[in-house]
Design a protein around this motif. Structure first.
Motif, PDB file in Angstrom:
ATOM      1  N   ASP A 129      18.518  38.961  35.377  1.00 50.70           N
ATOM      2  CA  ASP A 129      18.204  39.272  33.981  1.00 50.70           C
ATOM      3  C   ASP A 129      17.753  37.976  33.324  1.00 50.70           C
ATOM      4  O   ASP A 129      17.972  36.889  33.848  1.00 50.70           O
ATOM      5  CB  ASP A 129      19.403  39.888  33.239  1.00 50.70           C
ATOM      6  CG  ASP A 129      20.604  38.962  33.223  1.00 50.70           C
ATOM      7  OD1 ASP A 129      20.558  37.932  32.521  1.00 50.70           O
ATOM      8  OD2 ASP A 129      21.585  39.268  33.935  1.00 50.70           O
ATOM      9  N   PHE A 130      17.093  38.080  32.177  1.00 48.23           N
ATOM     10  CA  PHE A 130      16.505  36.898  31.549  1.00 48.23           C
ATOM     11  C   PHE A 130      17.558  35.923  31.022  1.00 48.23           C
ATOM     12  O   PHE A 130      17.272  34.746  30.820  1.00 48.23           O
ATOM     13  CB  PHE A 130      15.570  37.316  30.413  1.00 48.23           C
ATOM     14  CG  PHE A 130      14.252  37.877  30.892  1.00 48.23           C
ATOM     15  CD1 PHE A 130      13.479  37.198  31.820  1.00 48.23           C
ATOM     16  CD2 PHE A 130      13.788  39.090  30.414  1.00 48.23           C
ATOM     17  CE1 PHE A 130      12.274  37.713  32.261  1.00 48.23           C
ATOM     18  CE2 PHE A 130      12.572  39.618  30.849  1.00 48.23           C
ATOM     19  CZ  PHE A 130      11.825  38.926  31.775  1.00 48.23           C
ATOM     20  N   GLU A 131      18.765  36.388  30.800  1.00 45.55           N
ATOM     21  CA  GLU A 131      19.807  35.525  30.245  1.00 45.55           C
ATOM     22  C   GLU A 131      20.505  34.696  31.328  1.00 45.55           C
ATOM     23  O   GLU A 131      20.754  33.519  31.155  1.00 45.55           O
ATOM     24  CB  GLU A 131      20.846  36.367  29.488  1.00 45.55           C
ATOM     25  CG  GLU A 131      20.381  36.892  28.132  1.00 45.55           C
ATOM     26  CD  GLU A 131      19.320  37.975  28.269  1.00 45.55           C
ATOM     27  OE1 GLU A 131      19.419  38.786  29.218  1.00 45.55           O
ATOM     28  OE2 GLU A 131      18.393  38.004  27.447  1.00 45.55           O
ATOM     29  N   SER A 132      20.807  35.320  32.456  1.00 45.68           N
ATOM     30  CA  SER A 132      21.611  34.637  33.478  1.00 45.68           C
ATOM     31  C   SER A 132      20.828  33.569  34.234  1.00 45.68           C
ATOM     32  O   SER A 132      21.360  32.522  34.586  1.00 45.68           O
ATOM     33  CB  SER A 132      22.153  35.659  34.477  1.00 45.68           C
ATOM     34  OG  SER A 132      21.123  36.140  35.321  1.00 45.68           O
ATOM     35  N   GLY A 133      19.563  33.851  34.512  1.00 42.44           N
ATOM     36  CA  GLY A 133      18.763  32.905  35.268  1.00 42.44           C
ATOM     37  C   GLY A 133      18.990  32.955  36.760  1.00 42.44           C
ATOM     38  O   GLY A 133      18.464  32.111  37.496  1.00 42.44           O
ATOM     39  N   ASP A 134      19.787  33.906  37.262  1.00 35.44           N
ATOM     40  CA  ASP A 134      20.012  34.034  38.701  1.00 35.44           C
ATOM     41  C   ASP A 134      18.740  34.567  39.364  1.00 35.44           C
ATOM     42  O   ASP A 134      18.242  35.638  39.008  1.00 35.44           O
ATOM     43  CB  ASP A 134      21.171  35.002  38.975  1.00 35.44           C
ATOM     44  CG  ASP A 134      22.498  34.449  38.477  1.00 35.44           C
ATOM     45  OD1 ASP A 134      22.628  33.211  38.419  1.00 35.44           O
ATOM     46  OD2 ASP A 134      23.381  35.268  38.148  1.00 35.44           O
ATOM     47  N   ILE A 135      18.215  33.821  40.338  1.00 36.39           N
ATOM     48  CA  ILE A 135      16.938  34.180  40.955  1.00 36.39           C
ATOM     49  C   ILE A 135      17.160  35.176  42.095  1.00 36.39           C
ATOM     50  O   ILE A 135      17.896  34.899  43.047  1.00 36.39           O
ATOM     51  CB  ILE A 135      16.217  32.925  41.483  1.00 36.39           C
ATOM     52  CG1 ILE A 135      15.920  31.965  40.325  1.00 36.39           C
ATOM     53  CG2 ILE A 135      14.923  33.326  42.196  1.00 36.39           C
ATOM     54  CD1 ILE A 135      15.286  30.659  40.762  1.00 36.39           C
ATOM     55  N   VAL A 136      16.521  36.334  41.979  1.00 36.90           N
ATOM     56  CA  VAL A 136      16.561  37.353  43.022  1.00 36.90           C
ATOM     57  C   VAL A 136      15.497  37.074  44.078  1.00 36.90           C
ATOM     58  O   VAL A 136      15.718  37.218  45.273  1.00 36.90           O
ATOM     59  CB  VAL A 136      16.343  38.763  42.427  1.00 36.90           C
ATOM     60  CG1 VAL A 136      16.278  39.823  43.522  1.00 36.90           C
ATOM     61  CG2 VAL A 136      17.415  39.089  41.417  1.00 36.90           C
ATOM     62  N   GLU A 137      14.343  36.637  43.626  1.00 40.35           N
ATOM     63  CA  GLU A 137      13.225  36.367  44.527  1.00 40.35           C
ATOM     64  C   GLU A 137      12.260  35.403  43.852  1.00 40.35           C
ATOM     65  O   GLU A 137      12.040  35.467  42.640  1.00 40.35           O
ATOM     66  CB  GLU A 137      12.488  37.669  44.876  1.00 40.35           C
ATOM     67  CG  GLU A 137      11.318  37.482  45.834  1.00 40.35           C
ATOM     68  CD  GLU A 137      10.597  38.789  46.151  1.00 40.35           C
ATOM     69  OE1 GLU A 137       9.809  38.797  47.117  1.00 40.35           O
ATOM     70  OE2 GLU A 137      10.815  39.789  45.436  1.00 40.35           O
ATOM     71  N   LYS A 138      11.687  34.509  44.645  1.00 44.38           N
ATOM     72  CA  LYS A 138      10.642  33.616  44.152  1.00 44.38           C
ATOM     73  C   LYS A 138       9.457  33.731  45.093  1.00 44.38           C
ATOM     74  O   LYS A 138       9.602  33.567  46.307  1.00 44.38           O
ATOM     75  CB  LYS A 138      11.126  32.172  44.067  1.00 44.38           C
ATOM     76  CG  LYS A 138      10.094  31.218  43.473  1.00 44.38           C
ATOM     77  CD  LYS A 138      10.680  29.840  43.231  1.00 44.38           C
ATOM     78  CE  LYS A 138       9.650  28.928  42.571  1.00 44.38           C
ATOM     79  NZ  LYS A 138      10.209  27.577  42.275  1.00 44.38           N
ATOM     80  N   VAL A 139       8.281  34.001  44.556  1.00 44.54           N
ATOM     81  CA  VAL A 139       7.122  34.275  45.389  1.00 44.54           C
ATOM     82  C   VAL A 139       5.852  33.831  44.666  1.00 44.54           C
ATOM     83  O   VAL A 139       5.809  33.781  43.436  1.00 44.54           O
ATOM     84  CB  VAL A 139       7.055  35.796  45.722  1.00 44.54           C
ATOM     85  CG1 VAL A 139       6.887  36.621  44.453  1.00 44.54           C
ATOM     86  CG2 VAL A 139       5.957  36.104  46.718  1.00 44.54           C
ATOM     87  N   ARG A 140       4.837  33.464  45.439  1.00 44.05           N
ATOM     88  CA  ARG A 140       3.524  33.163  44.853  1.00 44.05           C
ATOM     89  C   ARG A 140       2.729  34.460  44.764  1.00 44.05           C
ATOM     90  O   ARG A 140       2.711  35.256  45.698  1.00 44.05           O
ATOM     91  CB  ARG A 140       2.773  32.140  45.706  1.00 44.05           C
ATOM     92  CG  ARG A 140       1.476  31.653  45.062  1.00 44.05           C
ATOM     93  CD  ARG A 140       0.846  30.549  45.876  1.00 44.05           C
ATOM     94  NE  ARG A 140       0.413  31.016  47.179  1.00 44.05           N
ATOM     95  CZ  ARG A 140      -0.317  30.276  48.030  1.00 44.05           C
ATOM     96  NH1 ARG A 140      -0.646  29.041  47.709  1.00 44.05           N
ATOM     97  NH2 ARG A 140      -0.685  30.748  49.199  1.00 44.05           N
ATOM     98  N   VAL A 141       2.069  34.663  43.616  1.00 50.31           N
ATOM     99  CA  VAL A 141       1.376  35.931  43.388  1.00 50.31           C
ATOM    100  C   VAL A 141      -0.012  35.696  42.810  1.00 50.31           C
ATOM    101  O   VAL A 141      -0.312  34.646  42.230  1.00 50.31           O
ATOM    102  CB  VAL A 141       2.167  36.847  42.432  1.00 50.31           C
ATOM    103  CG1 VAL A 141       3.526  37.188  43.008  1.00 50.31           C
ATOM    104  CG2 VAL A 141       2.302  36.203  41.046  1.00 50.31           C
ATOM    105  N   LEU A 142      -0.840  36.718  42.974  1.00 46.84           N
ATOM    106  CA  LEU A 142      -2.142  36.782  42.320  1.00 46.84           C
ATOM    107  C   LEU A 142      -2.135  38.007  41.411  1.00 46.84           C
ATOM    108  O   LEU A 142      -1.846  39.104  41.877  1.00 46.84           O
ATOM    109  CB  LEU A 142      -3.263  36.914  43.353  1.00 46.84           C
ATOM    110  CG  LEU A 142      -4.677  37.120  42.783  1.00 46.84           C
ATOM    111  CD1 LEU A 142      -5.205  35.815  42.192  1.00 46.84           C
ATOM    112  CD2 LEU A 142      -5.627  37.635  43.876  1.00 46.84           C
ATOM    113  N   PRO A 143      -2.415  37.860  40.115  1.00 54.01           N
ATOM    114  CA  PRO A 143      -2.563  39.041  39.269  1.00 54.01           C
ATOM    115  C   PRO A 143      -3.735  39.883  39.768  1.00 54.01           C
ATOM    116  O   PRO A 143      -4.846  39.372  39.933  1.00 54.01           O
ATOM    117  CB  PRO A 143      -2.848  38.462  37.871  1.00 54.01           C
ATOM    118  CG  PRO A 143      -2.340  37.057  37.926  1.00 54.01           C
ATOM    119  CD  PRO A 143      -2.567  36.613  39.337  1.00 54.01           C
ATOM    120  N   ARG A 144      -3.479  41.161  40.052  1.00 57.77           N
ATOM    121  CA  ARG A 144      -4.527  42.038  40.579  1.00 57.77           C
ATOM    122  C   ARG A 144      -5.229  42.803  39.455  1.00 57.77           C
ATOM    123  O   ARG A 144      -6.450  42.919  39.432  1.00 57.77           O
ATOM    124  CB  ARG A 144      -3.908  43.018  41.586  1.00 57.77           C
ATOM    125  CG  ARG A 144      -4.796  44.168  42.020  1.00 57.77           C
ATOM    126  CD  ARG A 144      -6.053  43.703  42.721  1.00 57.77           C
ATOM    127  NE  ARG A 144      -5.749  42.981  43.935  1.00 57.77           N
ATOM    128  CZ  ARG A 144      -6.535  42.053  44.448  1.00 57.77           C
ATOM    129  NH1 ARG A 144      -7.655  41.718  43.846  1.00 57.77           N
ATOM    130  NH2 ARG A 144      -6.205  41.429  45.569  1.00 57.77           N
TER     131      ARG A 144
END
Length: 262
Positions: A129-144
């Motif tokens: 969630d935006f408050e906790s800051g706990d990262i579920v996943e980090k990935v590089r992306v391209l907006p499609r």
């Protein structure tokens, strides 16, 4: 680990073989996700992404979809989005439902421009969630894709596609026209007929160009540039015919007064 260098002939041959193989086997080997070094690198003289606009897009998981849920997300300042796996470089496979912050997407699209936003890689962090800051996943992306409200230009939804180093993606790359001030045809009173604003390429993810320079400085009246004339990294592959026109220096416009005099 293969890298591309500008001059050696052998490197060009090996790069072409590696690129062809990647284009036919996108996302087939999960082990490739662990690749840390880029498979390709930008060359001198070609546009590179401006680090000024490097930014990590923050997101949170979204459990369900539908008009009602999406409307609630927008009401609280979030944009309903989808994160796709890449399959054929354009269409998605497995997907994760997420929501991103509206103000962040608005800022990026405003600063970059819509077409430039869609040709730039971003890091994306999915938080619990935006408050906790706990990262579920980090990935590089391209907006499609990004859909904007017709009246307000507010983002309605965004589609992202994963862009690991082994991915080869279809990208509509924006064109930037330069040399208009010295173009012989334009100095004679002709005008620039812009036929294409973007050109679609099959791009290794590590070297997606933020834009392509189109040099008008030597074009005279009646001359045109086609897709094959564009100078890009050798590893990029045109999706359409190289003979499709990009722009043309057309004859001077006839004014309404001139038409009446005839």
């Amino acid at each position: 680990m293969l890298r591309f260098y500008h001059s050696p002939t052998l490197s060009r041959v090996l790069l072409h073989r590696r690129f062809s193989s990647a284009a036919t086997a996108i996302a087939t080997d999960p082990a490739l996700d662990s690749v840390s070094e880029p498979l390709f690198s930008y060359l001198e003289g070609f546009p590179k992404p401006d680090p000024k606009y490097a930014e990590t897009i923050l997101a949170i998981p979204r459990s369900t979809s539908g008009k009602t849920i999406c409307a609630k997300e927008r009401k609280v300042g979030r944009v309903p989005s989808i994160l796709f796996e890449q399959e054929d470089g354009q269409h998605g496979g497995n997907k994760r439902l997420i929501s991103v912050r509206t103000n962040q997407i608005v800022k990026l699209v405003k600063n970059l421009g819509r077409s430039f936003f869609l040709s730039r890689l971003f890091d994306l962090e999915v938080l619990s969630d935006f408050e906790s800051g706990d990262i579920v996943e980090k990935v590089r992306v391209l907006p499609r894709q990004i859909h904007l409200h017709a009246g307000t230009d507010a983002p309605l939804n965004v589609t992202f596609i994963r862009a690991p180093s082994h991915a080869v993606l279809k990208v509509d790359v924006p064109l930037v026209f330069r040399g208009e001030d010295v173009c012989p045809g334009l100095r004679k009173g002709s005008y620039l007929n812009t036929i294409k604003r973007t050109v679609k390429y099959l791009c290794p993810a590590d070297i997606i160009p933020p834009y392509i320079d189109v040099d008008l400085s030597e074009l005279d009246v009646g001359q045109k540039l086609v897709m094959g004339d564009l100078k890009v990294h050798p590893a990029l592959k045109l999706v359409k015919s190289k003979d499709e026109p990009v722009c043309k220096i057309a004859g001077a416009r006839v004014s309404d007064q001139q038409k009446k005099s005839k």
